[in-house]
Every structure is written in C-alpha cells, then in structure tokens.
Design a protein around this motif. Structure first.
Motif: not given
Lengths: 215, 570
Positions: B489-496
């Motif tokens: 995941r990216d830093a925000s926790g959201i999917s790519i």
C-alpha cells in the motif's frame, strides 16, 4: 516413501546413517583426501538407493549430494508426525529439483545455499550437513531460526537465512499442496454438492465462541 | 478463409469488446433479431480446455508455483495459477505509461472472449437512488442524467437473465433486486456477523452472480467455491458463457477474434462508418464498415480508441468535442486488513467452499451521517475466511512463526481457517488530476499509440480509507483477534489506482454536450451512431462494483438502439 534413506526416523534407516557417520569419522582420521573420495562414493551409492526409493526419480538439476541434502532439510523442516507424513513423503525434493531445472536463478540459490550449509557444518563439525548428527543438524537450523528472528549475533548464520527461507517456503508448499498435507490440515472441499450447509456442530462452536467474547 | 466479403458490406451493428458491456449488447440485440458483428482483441475462449475447475495443486508438478517457480519471483499469473483465462497487468508488446505526476497506476486488461468477467468476483450490487445524484448530496462531482427509476427495470432484466443470489433487506444504500436464494452463512461469517452487528453495521447475504436454481439451461451452483477458475457448467455469470455462446447459437452474431481495433473512421458528415483493426493472426490491417458502432472495450481502452480516432470532423478524437474523453478516470478506494482470530481455532473442520466468495457482506451504513463521519460517500465491506483449498503460499506465515519441525505442522493446523479478512470498497470522487491521454511518444506492437495515466487520490479518499482501517481493526479486535498491518500500500494505506480493476468514467454521460461525451442512453452526442457501453459512461463510481451497472446500462442502451434502428433514426 521418499528418497531420504539416510535420515528418516524409520528405525531400519538409522543404522545406515550411523554407518555413514562412522565411516566418515574413520576416513577423517585416515586423511582428508581419502575421506572425500570415500564419502563421495558412499553418498553416491546412497543417492542411487534414494532414486530407487523415490520410484525412480533422478534429480535433473541438483546433483546427488545436493538432492540428499535437500531431502534431509525437507525432513527436518516438515517431519512426519501422527497427523501425516513428511515433506519428503509429499515430494518436496522432487518439487524443488524440478523448479530448479526450469530456473537458473533458483538453481543458483540452491547450489549456493547448500554449499554454504556444508561449509558452515564443516566449520562447526568438520563434516557435511548430511554427515552431521541429527543433533548437529538441528543445532544449525536452530541457529538459522534465531538469526532470522534477530536473536543471534552471528553474522555467519545470517548469511544462510535467505537460503533457509527459500527451502522452508518451498518445502512447506510442497507438503501442503500434496494429498497428505491437504489431509493434514483437514480441507474437506473441492467437491460437487447438491446443496450447501454449514454443519450444526460448526455453528454451535462459533456461537459458543461468540458468546464467550460477549458478542 | 480468404476475405470474400464485398468491400461494400455494411454490418448493422459492430461491437468492440466482449466483456460485460459488449456481450450484453450482443445478447440483447441478437435477441431482438438484429445482426451483430463483434471484434475481440483476444482469442475465443474454450472453457473445457482452459478452466482448471476441480483440479488439485498436485495435479501439476509445479503445484501452482508455475514453471520455474515464477510465482515465487512475483512473476506468476495474476490471482494465481488456477485462475481462469483472463489477461494481466502487463501484456507483451502492449505497454501503457504512467505520467511523472503520478505515483503509480495499474491497468488490468483482458484479451479473451468474455473479458474480465471470466475471472471477476461476481459481486453484483445495484447503485442506490442517491448514487445517481451525488452532487445534490454534498456538492462534489456531478449528477448522472438518469435516475434510479430509469435503470431499475434494466437491473431487473440483467439480474433475471444472469442470475444473482441475494435477499430482500430494505436497505437504502443497497437496493433489493430479483434474487436467487442465497446460500447460508459460513461458520466464521456468523462470528463476523456478531461483531458487525455489535458495531451497528448491517451484515447481510452477499449478492453475487451465481445461480442456486437452474435457469436458461444452466445448472445450479454445485458449491465448489471455484468461480474464479471458471465454471465449466456455467453456474456463475461470465459474459462468454452466459451471453456470447448463446448469442452465437442464434446465428445472428459473428465474432471476429484476435482483432485489435486501431481507429474509428467517419464519413464526410462526421458519422461513424467503420473501424480499422489489426488482424493479430496475420498482422494485417483490415477495415470493417458498419451502420452503428458500439464500443465496449473497457473504459480506458474505449477512451484510447476514441482519442486515437482523429478525423477531419473530429479533430480531438471521435465523440470528444467536449474534451472530456479520458477525463474523470476513477477506480474504487481499496483498503484491506486481515487478522488471525484465536476464537476460530479448533472449529470443527467442514467443507466451507460454498457458492464462491463470501456468503455475507456489509453494505454501507453511514449515508445519513456523512458529515459526522468526516468524509463523503461510502464503502461496503467484503469479507474473507474459511477453509480454502491449500495452495502455494497458504502456510508461509505459519512456517515463519513456527521456525521448523513439527512446530510448523502444529502452527498450520491452528492457523488454518482461523484467519479472516476485510476488504473495503469505497467511492472515489472524480478529480481533475485523474485521467488518461494518448502518450505522444509510445506505440504498441501494432503501432497504435498507447495510454498515459495520471491518477491522484484526494483527501476524501484518504479519510475514507482511514475510516476503513479503524472499522476493520475494531471488527477483528471485537472477535478477539490481532489485526495485521496491510501489505502493499502507499503511505496513506489506499490501494494503488487501478488495482481494484474498477476503472470507470472516461467518456461520461450527461445532458450537456459541452461537458459530457454521451447522453443517458450511452449514445454519443456526436456522432449519434456511436454508443459506449462499458464503464466509460459512468459519471460517478459508487461503492458498488461496476459490472451489474454495466450490464443494466448496456441492456438499456441496446433496446434504445434497436428502436432507433427500427424507426430509421439510425
């Protein structure tokens, strides 16, 4: 049964390992050169027997010594117990050899890893991994697990952790994708059913647990 | 066979793409007596030869790790070796690019009859009435030119034909439909349901495109849980088996497979008169003429084709006088957390395969208190767990925890079936920074210019993902489990962006030809003999997986198109 003649818990095989160890010790006393030649001869003979045991399987990527070492490691990683056979019974060495035969990177990982393992065992006990005693082999794996968990200061062992992870991962996969591993964990599916039902005992179990959690 | 068609042959309706949209168009139009010619960029599907339903890992020497252990090197088939024929994140010779302003974007493309419906999750959720008027709710995004009442009869038709399990619940965020009886909950789902209800979250029978009674010659589900491998008996919906194959039997559908569309051509009046495609068998370019063209190549592939079709009358690409083609690209907000729940350890083993996927799910519950929640729009929760067929990687975590020896076996026995997972699937607000365009510097193996993606999540989505995280952690904690941190995941926790494979919005519908490409019937404002029947028409991307709405919109567009042809308007 699998190809692990030298090492399984089967009683009829223990003496064979003892023979090898005694032979190895005797040959060590006789001089390094003689030891290597004789040990190689014994290992070769045992590997031939392993092929017979494995239903004629001849390793295609690993050499006989490497294949025996992989088999011993597989036996240590997933041994037989009352719930099922071992990873060797599940075909782990053949699985590993097959994939190594199709992937030169993977083969190099195994060749380098197995060479590291023998070198580490030689340093500690003056013999190859398969020649080492059961206790010596476990001591080495215990060290690798400790190093993996950051509980060991030995940089020497840390070098072997990467390989240990590979062979453990593939051994475990070979076991749990085999009929005996699938039976071990109790998978009951992959069937054709006329209707789906969750069994009453499973519902009751979960209901009790939910009650216990105050849900 | 050599090309014996006279150059002047004009096909009545030419469809590009055979997924949920194109197959629905082919099925509905052939049913109305109209001849359809369909171009598919991939080959014909052969379920008997290709589906791996009911196979065991040990039926293959590589056990599912694939040749040379490709899977261990992150190079295996998407979603695993046993997944059905579908496509992938990377296609040989068919690149796409990601702009410098974008961290990453993934684009899953299928090249096969049936498209992504061969493998998809089959979750079939109607949009809610409020989903069609999002701007009225919170001032964000845009309203659709149609209402729930416009599409409801087509949800009915689509559900009736493809078959969807579900139950009547009366929840506004999840309108009820015409359902087959749902299978009963699995054991671990009963525990999840208790935790869910404790939190005030509804947990109801899942809605999936699987049939539990026989319809249209398709036998009912046999509960092997292997929908993703492809169902040889066709008890789940796939565009190939449910629509394309029966449409072929009418004699009114012709499928030209391995045909990659290059450009749309128009006549001097600006009307579409045909398509130029590359015959992948020979590499040669061919031209097919048509009276009406329906694009259903997937939202981004259709946008690519429109943008690559610059003609004298359509200098920015066909149907792009508004400039919105490619714009307002959306995916679904994805956030997953799993955890091991000790309360499930020791559960008596049973066959939990079921009807494929989860038997329960949680529809969005917060539509009346969005302001208090601090983010707009909602999400639904998909749940995982149970006793899946062991496969490559299933017990890697157990092995790491245990070290080696019999401890691994004991750990695996404890862990098996004790893991649950939650996947949030939420609504993204369309934004100006998310779009696809033609990359001026890159072409694919056929010489066709490729797409370049720009994609940005906004704080709306990041706040929503944080809410998902807190919700899932609480659910797992209530069950006495230990939430695991999410993976890739990216830093925000959201999917790519793109990774949930719900890309929509790249040729949106609207009443104003100045701000939309299509009208409410998926028909281009200009030229009128062009329709776009994939998810490109979407104005917003509610938390409902898009496939059922693609089916319903395509069905509605097809009836409209047939009537316009009958009346001579087209």
């Amino acid at each position: 049964m699998g190809p692990d003649i030298v090492m399984t818990a089967g009683e009829n095989r223990i003496p064979r390992r003892e023979v090898l160890r005694q032979l190895a010790l005797a040959l060590t006393a006789a001089g390094a050169g003689a030891f290597n030649v004789e040990a190689a001869r014994v290992v070769h003979a045992l590997a031939g027997e392993a092929r017979a045991q494995a239903g004629g399987y001849s390793p295609v990527a690993l050499d006989a010594h490497q294949f025996l070492t992989v088999a011993r490691l597989a036996e240590l990683i997933v041994p037989a117990d009352e719930g099922g056979g071992s990873a060797v019974d599940a075909g782990a060495p053949e699985f590993i050899d097959l994939l190594c035969s199709q992937n030169s990177d993977l083969l190099r990982t195994y060749a380098d890893g197995l060479a590291w393992l023998d070198a580490a065992t030689r340093r500690a006990h003056d013999r190859t991994f398969v020649e080492a005693s059961d206790a010596q082999q476990r001591e080495l794996l215990d060290g690798l697990v400790a190093a993996e968990r950051g509980e060991s200061g030995s940089t020497d062992l840390r070098a072997g952790v990467g390989f240990f992870n590979w062979i453990r991962m593939m051994t475990v996969d070979a076991y749990y994708t085999s009929p005996i591993g699938i039976a071990d964990v109790g998978f009951r599916g992959n069937r054709t059913l006329g209707a789906y039902q969750t069994p009453r005992e499973a519902i009751e179990f979960v209901t009790r647990r939910a009650d216990g959690l105050g849900l | 066979m050599p090309s014996v068609q006279p150059r002047t042959q004009v096909h009545d309706v030419l469809v590009i793409g055979s997924g949920a949209g194109g197959a629905t168009v082919a099925h509905v139009l052939t049913g109305l007596g109209i001849h359809v010619t369909l171009l598919e960029a991939g080959p014909m599907l052969d379920p008997l030869a290709e589906f791996k339903e009911h196979r065991w890992p040990y039926d293959y020497d590589h056990r599912g790790a694939e040749e040379g252990g490709r899977r261990y090197f992150g190079d295996g088939k998407p979603f695993g070796f046993f997944t059905t024929t579908s496509g992938g994140w990377e296609l040989d010779g068919e690149p796409y690019t990601v702009a410098d302003d974008t961290e990453d974007f993934w684009w899953f493309r299928s090249r096969i009859v049936g498209g992504r419906t061969n493998h998809y999750g089959r979750i079939s959720l109607r949009f809610s009435d409020y989903d069609f008027k999002p701007r009225d709710r919170d001032g964000l995004g845009w309203n659709w030119p149609i209402d729930y009442e416009d599409i409801a009869p087509y949800y009915d038709k689509a559900e009736t034909f493809i078959g969807v399990v579900g139950s009547q619940e009366g929840i506004r965020s999840a309108p009820d439909g015409i359902f087959h009886d749902p299978p009963p909950p699995k054991a671990h789902e009963l525990l999840i349901e208790r935790a869910s209800r404790r939190m005030g979250i509804p947990c109801i029978p899942n809605r999936r495109a699987v049939i539990t009674r026989s319809i249209n010659g398709r036998p009912a589900c046999h509960y092997c849980g292997q929908c993703g491998r492809g169902c040889v008996s066709g008890a789940n919906y796939s565009a190939s088996q449910t629509q394309i194959f029966p449409a072929l039997e009418t004699g009114r559908l012709e499928v030209i497979d391995l045909a990659m569309a290059r450009a749309i051509t128009t006549d001097e009046s600006g009307k579409v008169d045909g398509v130029v495609y590359v015959d992948k068998r020979t590499g040669q370019e061919r031209r097919v003429r048509c009276r009406v063209l329906v694009l259903a190549a997937s939202a981004c592939e259709s946008a690519r084709l429109l943008l690559n079709s610059k003609t004298a009358e359509h200098s920015d690409g066909v149907a792009n006088s508004s400039g919105v083609v490619g714009r307002y690209l959306m995916d679904t907000v994805g956030f997953d957390i799993g955890g091991t729940v000790p309360a499930l350890e020791g559960l008596p083993r049973y066959n939990s395969d079921g009807a494929g996927g989860a038997h329960l799910y949680m529809p969005w519950w917060g539509w009346e208190r969005q302001e208090a929640l601090g983010f707009p729009r909602g999400y639904h929760i998909e749940i995982g767990g149970g006793y899946g067929m062991p496969g490559v990687g299933s017990f890697a975590g157990s092995a790491r925890r245990a070290g080696y020896g019999t401890a691994i076996k004991e750990q695996a026995r404890r862990d098996y079936g004790a893991r649950v997972s939650f996947a949030g699937r939420g609504e993204m607000i369309p934004n100006e920074g998310s779009f696809c365009e033609i990359d001026p510097d890159v072409v694919d193996r056929h010489g066709i210019p490729v797409l370049r993606f720009h994609f940005q999540w906004s704080d709306h989505e990041r706040r929503q993902a944080r809410h998902m995280r807190e919700t899932f952690r609480e659910l797992i904690t209530l069950m006495g489990g230990e939430p695991q941190s999410p993976g890739r995941r990216d830093a925000s926790g959201i999917s790519i962006g793109g990774s949930i494979i719900h890309e929509v919005g790249t040729a949106r519908m609207g009443n104003d030809p100045g701000t939309s490409a299509l009208n409410g019937f998926c028909q281009a404002h200009d030229p009128r003999n062009l329709f776009v029947c994939d998810a490109a028409s979407f104005v917003s991307n509610p938390d409902k997986n898009p496939t059922l709405t693609i089916n319903a919109l395509a069905w509605r567009a097809s009836e409209y198109l047939a009537e316009a042809m009958r009346s001579g308007e087209l």
